[in-house]
Write a protein that holds these residues in place. Structure first.
Motif, mmCIF file in Angstrom:
data_model
loop_
_atom_site.group_PDB
_atom_site.id
_atom_site.type_symbol
_atom_site.label_atom_id
_atom_site.label_comp_id
_atom_site.label_asym_id
_atom_site.label_seq_id
_atom_site.Cartn_x
_atom_site.Cartn_y
_atom_site.Cartn_z
ATOM 1 N N ASP A 64 0.808 -1.214 0.000
ATOM 2 C CA ASP A 64 0.000 0.000 0.000
ATOM 3 C C ASP A 64 0.843 1.266 0.000
ATOM 4 O O ASP A 64 0.312 2.370 0.024
ATOM 5 C CB ASP A 64 -0.931 0.012 1.226
ATOM 6 N N ASP A 65 2.162 1.109 -0.020
ATOM 7 C CA ASP A 65 3.019 2.288 0.013
ATOM 8 C C ASP A 65 3.215 2.845 -1.383
ATOM 9 O O ASP A 65 2.730 2.311 -2.375
ATOM 10 C CB ASP A 65 4.372 1.920 0.634
ATOM 11 N N VAL A 66 3.947 3.951 -1.460
ATOM 12 C CA VAL A 66 4.356 4.529 -2.746
ATOM 13 C C VAL A 66 5.837 4.202 -2.909
ATOM 14 O O VAL A 66 6.687 4.810 -2.258
ATOM 15 C CB VAL A 66 4.122 6.056 -2.773
ATOM 16 N N PRO A 67 6.178 3.242 -3.749
ATOM 17 C CA PRO A 67 7.573 2.816 -3.861
ATOM 18 C C PRO A 67 8.424 3.827 -4.614
ATOM 19 O O PRO A 67 7.909 4.693 -5.331
ATOM 20 C CB PRO A 67 7.475 1.508 -4.648
ATOM 21 N N VAL A 68 9.724 3.701 -4.441
ATOM 22 C CA VAL A 68 10.696 4.468 -5.215
ATOM 23 C C VAL A 68 11.264 3.533 -6.281
ATOM 24 O O VAL A 68 11.739 2.443 -5.951
ATOM 25 C CB VAL A 68 11.837 4.996 -4.328
ATOM 26 N N ILE A 69 11.193 3.936 -7.533
ATOM 27 C CA ILE A 69 11.685 3.112 -8.632
ATOM 28 C C ILE A 69 12.918 3.772 -9.222
ATOM 29 O O ILE A 69 12.879 4.937 -9.630
ATOM 30 C CB ILE A 69 10.608 2.937 -9.722
ATOM 31 N N LEU A 70 14.027 3.039 -9.263
ATOM 32 C CA LEU A 70 15.280 3.548 -9.795
ATOM 33 C C LEU A 70 15.530 2.956 -11.178
ATOM 34 O O LEU A 70 15.500 1.728 -11.351
ATOM 35 C CB LEU A 70 16.442 3.195 -8.863
ATOM 36 N N ILE A 71 15.808 3.818 -12.163
ATOM 37 C CA ILE A 71 15.995 3.387 -13.551
ATOM 38 C C ILE A 71 17.409 3.741 -13.991
ATOM 39 O O ILE A 71 17.818 4.902 -13.950
ATOM 40 C CB ILE A 71 14.968 4.057 -14.485
ATOM 41 N N HIS A 72 18.153 2.749 -14.418
ATOM 42 C CA HIS A 72 19.567 2.911 -14.774
ATOM 43 C C HIS A 72 19.764 3.582 -16.135
ATOM 44 O O HIS A 72 18.815 3.802 -16.891
ATOM 45 C CB HIS A 72 20.256 1.535 -14.791
ATOM 46 N N GLY A 73 21.018 3.862 -16.461
ATOM 47 C CA GLY A 73 21.364 4.525 -17.707
ATOM 48 C C GLY A 73 21.692 3.563 -18.836
ATOM 49 O O GLY A 73 21.641 2.337 -18.689
ATOM 50 N N LEU A 74 22.048 4.122 -19.978
ATOM 51 C CA LEU A 74 22.357 3.367 -21.184
ATOM 52 C C LEU A 74 23.479 2.363 -20.938
ATOM 53 O O LEU A 74 24.543 2.706 -20.424
ATOM 54 C CB LEU A 74 22.781 4.333 -22.299
ATOM 55 N N GLY A 75 23.223 1.109 -21.305
ATOM 56 C CA GLY A 75 24.239 0.082 -21.208
ATOM 57 C C GLY A 75 24.432 -0.492 -19.825
ATOM 58 O O GLY A 75 25.235 -1.390 -19.638
ATOM 59 N N LEU A 76 23.691 0.005 -18.845
ATOM 60 C CA LEU A 76 23.862 -0.475 -17.478
ATOM 61 C C LEU A 76 22.759 -1.471 -17.122
ATOM 62 O O LEU A 76 22.067 -1.975 -17.996
ATOM 63 C CB LEU A 76 23.900 0.699 -16.514
ATOM 64 N N SER A 77 22.616 -1.755 -15.879
ATOM 65 C CA SER A 77 21.596 -2.682 -15.404
ATOM 66 C C SER A 77 21.187 -2.272 -14.004
ATOM 67 O O SER A 77 21.720 -1.306 -13.451
ATOM 68 C CB SER A 77 22.145 -4.119 -15.406
ATOM 69 N N LYS A 78 20.249 -2.996 -13.431
ATOM 70 C CA LYS A 78 19.765 -2.632 -12.089
ATOM 71 C C LYS A 78 20.885 -2.648 -11.058
ATOM 72 O O LYS A 78 20.827 -1.946 -10.047
ATOM 73 C CB LYS A 78 18.619 -3.548 -11.663
ATOM 74 N N GLU A 79 21.940 -3.449 -11.311
ATOM 75 C CA GLU A 79 23.068 -3.503 -10.388
ATOM 76 C C GLU A 79 23.822 -2.180 -10.295
ATOM 77 O O GLU A 79 24.643 -1.991 -9.385
ATOM 78 C CB GLU A 79 24.034 -4.625 -10.777
ATOM 79 N N ALA A 80 23.553 -1.259 -11.222
ATOM 80 C CA ALA A 80 24.175 0.064 -11.164
ATOM 81 C C ALA A 80 23.783 0.801 -9.887
ATOM 82 O O ALA A 80 24.473 1.724 -9.456
ATOM 83 C CB ALA A 80 23.766 0.894 -12.378
ATOM 84 N N TRP A 81 22.665 0.387 -9.278
ATOM 85 C CA TRP A 81 22.169 1.061 -8.080
ATOM 86 C C TRP A 81 22.551 0.347 -6.789
ATOM 87 O O TRP A 81 22.085 0.718 -5.709
ATOM 88 C CB TRP A 81 20.646 1.189 -8.149
ATOM 89 N N MET A 82 23.389 -0.686 -6.878
ATOM 90 C CA MET A 82 23.796 -1.382 -5.663
ATOM 91 C C MET A 82 24.506 -0.415 -4.705
ATOM 92 O O MET A 82 25.402 0.316 -5.106
ATOM 93 C CB MET A 82 24.723 -2.553 -6.006
ATOM 94 N N GLY A 83 24.093 -0.436 -3.464
ATOM 95 C CA GLY A 83 24.614 0.496 -2.479
ATOM 96 C C GLY A 83 23.754 1.740 -2.395
ATOM 97 O O GLY A 83 23.565 2.301 -1.311
#
Length: 325
Positions: A64-83
C-alpha cells in the motif's frame, strides 16, 4: 587543447567505470535490427529487485506504500544502483525497487528499442507491484525514460527525480561522448580472445581498456579489482560481451532513434539534479524544463560529471526531496 574541443578523459573514464563496476550488459538485445516502437508499444515484464527496511517490525512487503523506482542509464543494469538503493530504503523507509530496462540486464529483448516503449514497461511494472503511484528516479537514459513516463502518465507519479539528463535532446558534446563510449566497447569486442577461460578473457579486455586510457593520457587507470566484474561471458569456447554488437554499430550511426520527443505537463514535485562539470549541461535547459515541469527544482552538484550519484550531496538532496511532505 580546450575542454570544449575534446572529450574529457575523466568523462570517458567515468562512463567506463559506470559500465564496468556495475556489472552491466550493454544493450543486450535480439539480433533483429532495432526499430522505433509503434504508437502502441508492446510492454514487457521487467526484471527487478525490491527491498524495504522498517524499524518498527512492520511488514517490509507492504503493497500500500508509494515505492521508489530507480531506472539505470544506457548500457547499465539494475546492479548500477547497488549500495544506492539500500541506502534509500534505509533513509526513506520506503520500498525501493531497481529494474532492468528492456534490452538490458535480465529483462526481455525486443526490437522495439526506444524510450516510448521503455516508458510503457514502467507503467506495466507499476501494475506488477500493484501500486497506483510511485516516486520515479532515472539516471541518464533512465532519466529520459522517467521524463517520458511522467509526462504520459502524470497521475501515476508522486514525485519525479532526474539525474543529469535533459527532457529532450543532447548537447553535441554529450552525444559525442556517448559515441566514444560505444565505439570503445565495440572496438574491444573485435579483439575479444576465443577458446580461453572467462577469467582469461576478462584479463585481456581489462588490459586493452587500460591501454586505450593510457593513449588518452589518463592520470589514473582502471583498478585491477574490477576485472572479475567485466560483463563478459564465455560459453563453449566462445567469448563475447553480453551485448549485441550489431545493435552497438547501429546506435553508433544513429543514437537519436532511441530518444522520442517528450511533451505534456506534470505539476507534481520534480527534481533535476546534475553535475556542473557534465557535458549534458542540464542547467542550460531550465526554461524548457519549467514549461514541462512548472514546479521543478534544479540542483547542480559542484564538480560532478555525468554520474552524480557517487557524490554525498546527491544522496542528501534526493533523500530530503523524497522525505519532504
Amino acid at each position: 587543447m580546450r575542454s570544449s574541443e575534446i572529450i574529457s578523459v575523466l568523462q570517458i573514464k567515468m562512463l567506463l567505470l559506470s559500465l564496468l563496476v556495475c556489472i552491466a550488459a550493454l544493450l543486450q538485445a535480439s539480433s533483429a535490427s532495432p526499430v522505433p516502437a509503434s504508437k502502441k508499444p508492446r510492454p514487457v515484464n521487467l526484471s527487478y529487485a525490491c527491498m524495504r527496511i522498517t524499524g518498527d517490525g512492520g511488514d517490509g512487503d507492504n503493497k500500500d506504500d508509494v515505492p521508489v523506482i530507480l531506472i539505470h542509464g544506457l548500457g547499465l543494469s539494475k546492479e548500477a544502483w547497488m549500495g544506492v538503493y539500500q541506502l534509500f530504503a534505509l533513509k526513506t523507509k520506503k520500498r525501493v525497487c531497481i529494474v532492468d530496462l528492456r534490452n538490458h540486464g535480465d529483462s526481455p529483448w525486443s526490437d522495439q528499442s526506444d524510450v516510448a516503449a521503455m516508458a510503457e514497461d514502467i507503467k506495466k511494472f507499476l501494475d506488477t507491484l500493484k501500486v497506483k503511484k510511485a516516486i520515479v528516479l532515472g539516471h541518464s537514459l533512465g532519466g529520459k525514460v522517467a521524463v517520458h513516463f511522467t509526462l504520459n502518465y502524470p497521475d501515476k507519479v508522486e514525485k519525479l527525480i532526474v539525474e543529469d539528463m535533459r527532457p529532450n535532446g543532447l548537447t553535441p558534446l554529450a552525444l559525442q561522448e556517448v559515441q566514444v563510449f560505444l565505439a570503445l566497447l565495440h572496438k574491444s569486442s573485435e579483439i575479444m580472445p576465443q577458446g580461453v577461460s572467462e577469467k582469461e578473457a576478462k584479463k585481456t579486455i581489462f588490459k586493452f581498456l587500460n591501454e586505450e586510457l593510457g593513449k588518452l593520457n589518463a592520470s589514473e587507470l582502471l583498478n585491477p579489482k574490477i576485472v572479475n566484474f567485466l560483463p563478459i561471458r564465455c560459453k563453449n569456447g566462445k567469448c563475447a560481451w553480453k551485448t549485441n554488437t550489431e545493435l552497438v554499430k547501429y546506435i553508433l550511426k544513429d543514437f537519436q532513434f532511441l530518444l522520442n520527443e517528450s511533451s505534456g505537463r506534470y505539476d507534481g514535485p520534480t527534481l533535476f539534479i546534475y553535475g556542473t562539470a557534465s557535458p549534458f549541461k542540464v542547467n542550460e535547459e531550465e526554461s524548457s524544463i519549467k514549461k514541462l515541469f512548472p514546479n521543478a527544482e534544479l540542483v547542480g552538484v559542484e564538480g560532478a560529471f555525468h554520474v552524480v550519484h557517487e557524490r554525498e550531496e546527491f544522496f542528501n538532496t534526493v533523500i530530503n526531496f523524497i522525505n519532504r511532505k
